[in-house]
Scaffold this active site. Structure first.
Site, mmCIF file in Angstrom:
data_model
loop_
_atom_site.group_PDB
_atom_site.id
_atom_site.type_symbol
_atom_site.label_atom_id
_atom_site.label_comp_id
_atom_site.label_asym_id
_atom_site.label_seq_id
_atom_site.Cartn_x
_atom_site.Cartn_y
_atom_site.Cartn_z
ATOM 1 N N GLY A 222 -59.307 -10.652 10.542
ATOM 2 C CA GLY A 222 -58.356 -9.848 11.290
ATOM 3 C C GLY A 222 -57.121 -10.616 11.708
ATOM 4 O O GLY A 222 -56.627 -11.458 10.965
ATOM 5 N N GLY A 248 -50.910 -9.371 3.527
ATOM 6 C CA GLY A 248 -49.975 -9.822 4.564
ATOM 7 C C GLY A 248 -48.756 -8.913 4.653
ATOM 8 O O GLY A 248 -48.241 -8.644 5.740
ATOM 9 N N ASP A 249 -48.279 -8.446 3.518
ATOM 10 C CA ASP A 249 -47.108 -7.559 3.500
ATOM 11 C C ASP A 249 -47.447 -6.218 4.153
ATOM 12 O O ASP A 249 -46.632 -5.638 4.866
ATOM 13 C CB ASP A 249 -46.631 -7.349 2.063
ATOM 14 C CG ASP A 249 -46.327 -8.668 1.358
ATOM 15 O OD1 ASP A 249 -45.923 -9.626 2.052
ATOM 16 O OD2 ASP A 249 -46.514 -8.754 0.137
#
Lengths: 309, 309
Positions: A222, A248-249
Site C-alpha cells: 500500500g 505508480g502512475d
C-alpha cells in the site's frame, strides 16, 4: 482540466517471444505499441475517472508521430505536446511467454536544446492558466539541466496551481527543494534521497527538505502518506500479484483526482491504493481494471498514524 | 541496373547496453538505425562496387517512412519500394558491450493483401525491363503464399533476366522448383532442403530439384559452387572472426556483380568469398571493409573439384 507533464515521453513497444535466450535470434510473435511515459499514463487514468486531462512535454521524429497518432486514436486525452527536432525515445518490453517475465530496454530520448526548452516553458505557463492541478512525471531527456523540474514547480506556484512531482534521483532532490505540494516516491527513491530505508523516517525527512506532503508507495503493502494535517497508512484488503507496470502512475492519478475533487486526504489515499492495485491486476500492462477498482475501493483500510510530523 | 527484391524489408535498430540481464531494466547507451533486409544490404554492396542498384519490395507505416528517409540520405541505391497499408517491421539487435554478443528480436512484418501483391508484381515486371540481373532476398511477410518467390522467378525468366534466389524454408523449396539461375543457401538451409548435411551432395541434389547453379556458403571456410560447367571450392586465405551479419548478402552482391560483368564462375566465386570475409571483418555490422576486400581478393584460393554433376 488536469495537466500532466512528460518531458521524456516514449513510444512503448511490447514484444512477446516464446522464450528469451540471450545471444539468440527471436521471432517476435506479437507487437503492441502504445503512447508511453509516466505523465501519459497518469492522464489516461484521469480520463477514465472522468477528468479532462491535457498532456504536455516533448515529442519528435517518426516515433513521436506514431505516439501522437495513437494518442489521437484513443481520444482520451488532449495532446498539447511540444515538437522537438530529436526523435521521441522507444521503450521495448520483451515478454517471455514461457515465464511471463519482462526484459526492458529504454532508449535515452532526444537531445533537447535551450530554444526547445524555452518553447516548452512558454506552452507550460499558458496551460497552467486553465489547470486545476499539474503532475510532473518521469525522467529528463538528455540536454535538460537537473534543475528543470524545480523550475516547473516554481512556475506552478506562481500560477497558484497545486503541483505533484514524480521523478527520481537528482531531479527529484532539486525539485523537492522548490517545495512541491506532493511527491510520490517509492521506497527505493526515498532511500536514495534520504539515506533511510525506514519509510516513515524517510518521508518525514523528505518533508523537511521541502515537499509539503509525501505519498510513499510501499509496493503491494500500500502507501504511507505524511502531511501537515496528519499521517496515514493505507493497504489493499489483500496483497495482489500481477504486473506492477503503471501502478505508480495510477496512484498519482488517484491522488491528483482526489485533490481536484476536494476529497479529504484519507479518501485520496484510498483511491490511490485501489487504483494502483487494480492496475497490478489488469490484463494489459499500465491499464487499470475498473471492476477490481470498484470492488477494492471500499475495502482499502486507511489508518491514522501518530500525530503529524 | 541490378534489381534487388526485399519483400520483408526492415528498419534495423541496434541497441548497445552495458550488459544484458534477462528480466532486467536496461538503459540503452547507443541507438543506431539503418535500412535493413537482405535485398537492401545486397544493393548497398552492389553500389559500393560501382553498379547501379534499384531496390523494390514493400514499405509502410512510420517505420517505412524512417527506412525510406535513411535510404534517401545515404544516396547509394534507387528506392522503388511499393507502399503497403501495414507497417514495415523492425529488427532490434541488442549488443551486450561486456561480451560483444548480440541478441536479435525480429518483428514478423506487415500483412500484405492480394491487391498489394498485384501492385508489387506490376512494378516488378516494369523494373525487370531495365534490369541486367535480379536478386530475390529474404523472408516473406505474413499473408504472402509460399509460392510467391516461384512466381517472381518465372517472371524473371519471361523477361530473360538472370535471377538469384536467397531465401529459406518452403519459399526456397518452391522457388527452386521454378528453376532460378542461382541459389545461395548456407549449410543449414541446404540440409533443411535436402536432408543431407554433406554440402556437395546437398548442392547436387538442389540442382536436380531445379536450381541451375548452387553457391553454398560454408561460413568461415568459404563457399562451394556447383554449376553445369564445373564445381569449385573457394576459401579465404585465413579463417576470419568477427560479426557475420550481412556476410551472405555481400556474397550475393559478389556473385551478381560478377555475373553482370561477364566474369567466369571462379572469379565470381572469389569475389563473393572476399566480400563476405571483408564484411565479417568490418567494424559496422553489415558493411564491408574495402581495404580488407582488396587485400583478400587476390589471395582467395579457388580450386576446381571433380567433374560437373
Amino acid at each position: 482540466m488536469i495537466l500532466t507533464v512528460t518531458l521524456n515521453a516514449a513510444l512503448d513497444i511490447t514484444y512477446r517471444v516464446p522464450r528469451l535466450r540471450p545471444h539468440g535470434t527471436h521471432r517476435v510473435t506479437e507487437v503492441v505499441e502504445r503512447p508511453g511515459g509516466k505523465g501519459l499514463n497518469v492522464a489516461r487514468v484521469l480520463a477514465s475517472l472522468g477528468h479532462r486531462a491535457v498532456v504536455t512535454g516533448f515529442v519528435g521524429g517518426g516515433t513521436g508521430d506514431a505516439l501522437r497518432r495513437l494518442l489521437a486514436e484513443s481520444g482520451q486525452v488532449t495532446d498539447a505536446l511540444v515538437p522537438v527536432a530529436g526523435a521521441t525515445r522507444r521503450t521495448v518490453s520483451v515478454v517471455d511467454a514461457a515465464s511471463g517475465d519482462t526484459t526492458q530496454l529504454n532508449e535515452p530520448g532526444p537531445q533537447v536544446t535551450v530554444a526547445e526548452w524555452d518553447a516548452f516553458t512558454d506552452r507550460y505557463t499558458a496551460l497552467l492558466r486553465d489547470a486545476s492541478a499539474v503532475a510532473l512525471c518521469g525522467s529528463l531527456p538528455p540536454g535538460l539541466p537537473v534543475g528543470s523540474y524545480a523550475q516547473l514547480v516554481r512556475e506552478a506556484h506562481a500560477a497558484r496551481v497545486p503541483v505533484l512531482l514524480d521523478t527520481s534521483g537528482e531531479p527529484l532532490r532539486r525539485g523537492i527543494a522548490a517545495r512541491p505540494d506532493l511527491v510520490k516516491p517509492n521506497a527505493e527513491e526515498l532511500a536514495g534521497l534520504t539515506g533511510s530505508t525506514e519509510p516513515m523516517r524517510a518521508a518525514r525527512d523528505t518533508r523537511r527538505r521541502g515537499a509539503h506532503a509525501v505519498a510513499a508507495s510501499l509496493g503491494p503493502d500500500g502507501m504511507l502518506l505524511v502531511t501537515s494535517e496528519g499521517v496515514w497508512r493505507a493497504a489493499p484488503p489483500r496483497r495482489l500479484s500481477g504486473n506492477p507496470t503503471g501502478a505508480g502512475d495510477s496512484a498519482v492519478a488517484g491522488l491528483l483526482s482526489g485533490l481536484v475533487e476536494g476529497l479529504p486526504w484519507p479518501e485520496r489515499l484510498a483511491r490511490a491504493v485501489a487504483l494502483s492495485a487494480a492496475t497490478v491486476r489488469a490484463v494489459a500492462a499500465g491499464e487499470f481494471d475498473r471492476t477490481t477498482y470498484e470492488e477494492l475501493l471500499p475495502r482499502v483500510t486507511v489508518t491514522a498514524q501518530q500525530a503529524a510530523a
